[in-house]
Design an enzyme around this catalytic site. Structure first.
Site, PDB file in Angstrom:
ATOM      1  N   THR A 138      67.742 -14.647  20.634  1.00  0.00           N
ATOM      2  CA  THR A 138      66.666 -14.314  19.431  1.00  0.00           C
ATOM      3  C   THR A 138      66.265 -15.408  18.775  1.00  0.00           C
ATOM      4  O   THR A 138      65.214 -15.739  18.253  1.00  0.00           O
ATOM      5  CB  THR A 138      67.278 -13.299  18.500  1.00  0.00           C
ATOM      6  OG1 THR A 138      67.746 -12.303  19.247  1.00  0.00           O
ATOM      7  CG2 THR A 138      66.222 -12.657  17.635  1.00  0.00           C
ATOM      8  N   LYS A 173      71.699 -11.678  13.418  1.00  0.00           N
ATOM      9  CA  LYS A 173      71.124 -12.586  14.383  1.00  0.00           C
ATOM     10  C   LYS A 173      69.563 -12.638  14.054  1.00  0.00           C
ATOM     11  O   LYS A 173      68.871 -13.704  14.366  1.00  0.00           O
ATOM     12  CB  LYS A 173      71.448 -12.229  15.810  1.00  0.00           C
ATOM     13  CG  LYS A 173      71.033 -10.731  16.218  1.00  0.00           C
ATOM     14  CD  LYS A 173      69.530 -10.932  16.973  1.00  0.00           C
ATOM     15  CE  LYS A 173      69.065  -9.529  17.521  1.00  0.00           C
ATOM     16  NZ  LYS A 173      67.923  -9.231  18.192  1.00  0.00           N
TER      17      LYS A 173
END
Length: 337
Positions: A249, A192
């Site tokens: 994120t 991620k």
């Protein structure tokens, strides 16, 4: 219970503040000067400005001494260093013959030199620890320190480790979920960060919300394919440590990896960006490891490859986007490249 947090960066400090409200907590930092400041001022303005640390927290700059606080059977050691510091922490435990009964780590990424996941680093230095696991999920340290709601997952094959972690952390605004897919949780936490750089580039180039949604969705497909190839469970990536952490994120303004992408889109050099960031951006550290593992396991990850091209091969952000858009049409099925 006794809890030792190894690493006084933003995340380690935030979790120590949370733990210190209920438990006998030790926070270790490498820098003796920082430890002296923490003990004197009960603040860590270098990494987490504005957070007052509970009086119950004790501070250590000697790693063996810190680890010895957690030798009891009920104690918990929380490694809150970046991936680059995980091996050193494990070596210190082994050399002091003080491997804790329960051990968890927070770091997200692959070890740069070996391409190992965190649990593989732990196994290499401590053997197959019977009560160890990864604590992960969508979380910004600043919000946790401000007592805002957060949900994390402890992944461990050990019921004891899951139980002790829940007992330590599940309180107030923090919810802890449990699972046993350590590989899936760790792959989600690593990939991620790379995808957040890609999303930052897209947003920095003003490609629009449609492009952002496409990147996050196809990035999730990349993450899942690699995770399954490495031994993770596909459904893990639909949970907190997969799509949840990816959304945070890739879109949150507090994301360091997203910031790297935004600044690359402005034409700044990577060295300049990292020099001014002040904190670790794990997506930069592990992007090449992710790409290498994908090739090794015959997993196609075009977004990851595009990020590596921008970070390390001198390809401009605009050219990398154009290359992605020129790819042939294909099935959207998550198992198809």
């Amino acid at each position: 219970m006794k809890v030792v947090v190894l690493g006084a960066g933003a995340w380690g400090t935030a979790l120590a503040a949370h733990l210190g409200e209920r438990h006998d907590t030790v926070l270790w930092a490498r820098d003796p000067a920082l430890v002296a400041t923490l003990a004197r001022e009960r603040r860590n303005d270098a990494y987490l400005p504005g957070t007052v640390l509970p009086d119950s927290i004790h501070f250590e700059s000697d790693l063996p001494s810190a680890v010895r606080h957690a030798c009891d059977d009920d104690a918990l050691v929380v490694v809150a260093t970046p991936v680059a510091g995980l091996r050193e922490s494990c070596v210190a435990m082994r050399e002091q013959a003080c491997v804790p009964a329960n051990l968890i780590w927070l770091c997200k990424g692959f070890e740069r030199e070996t391409h190992l996941l965190p649990h593989q680093v732990v196994d290499a230095e401590l053997g197959a620890h019977p009560h160890a696991g990864a604590l992960s999920g969508p979380s910004f340290a600043r919000e946790v320190a401000a007592h805002l709601p957060v949900a994390l997952t402890i992944a461990s094959v050990s019921a004891q480790c899951r139980k002790r972690t829940v007992e330590a952390f599940h309180a107030g605004a923090m919810r802890i979920y449990t699972g046993d897919d350590v590989i899936g949780v760790e792959v989600g936490g690593a990939v991620k960060n790379v995808l957040a750089i890609a999303t930052g580039i897209a947003d920095g180039l003003a490609l629009g919300l449609n492009a952002r949604a496409a990147l996050v969705t196809r990035g999730l497909a990349e993450m899942t394919r690699l995770g399954v190839a490495l031994g993770g469970h596909a459904d893990t990536f639909t949970g907190l440590t997969g799509v949840g952490d990816l959304i945070l994120t890739a879109t949150g303004d507090l994301s360091r990896n997203r910031t790297v992408g935004l600044e690359l889109a402005k034409g700044r050099s990577l060295a300049d960006i990292l020099g001014s960031l002040g904190h670790v951006a794990e997506g930069v550290r592990c992007a090449q490891a992710v790409a290498a593992l994908a090739r090794e396991h015959c997993v196609e990850m075009p977004i990851t490859e595009a990020v590596c091209a921008v970070l390390f091969d001198g390809v401009s952000p605009g050219a990398a986007v154009d290359a992605l858009l020129r790819r042939d049409a294909r099935s959207e099925n998550i198992g198809v490249a």
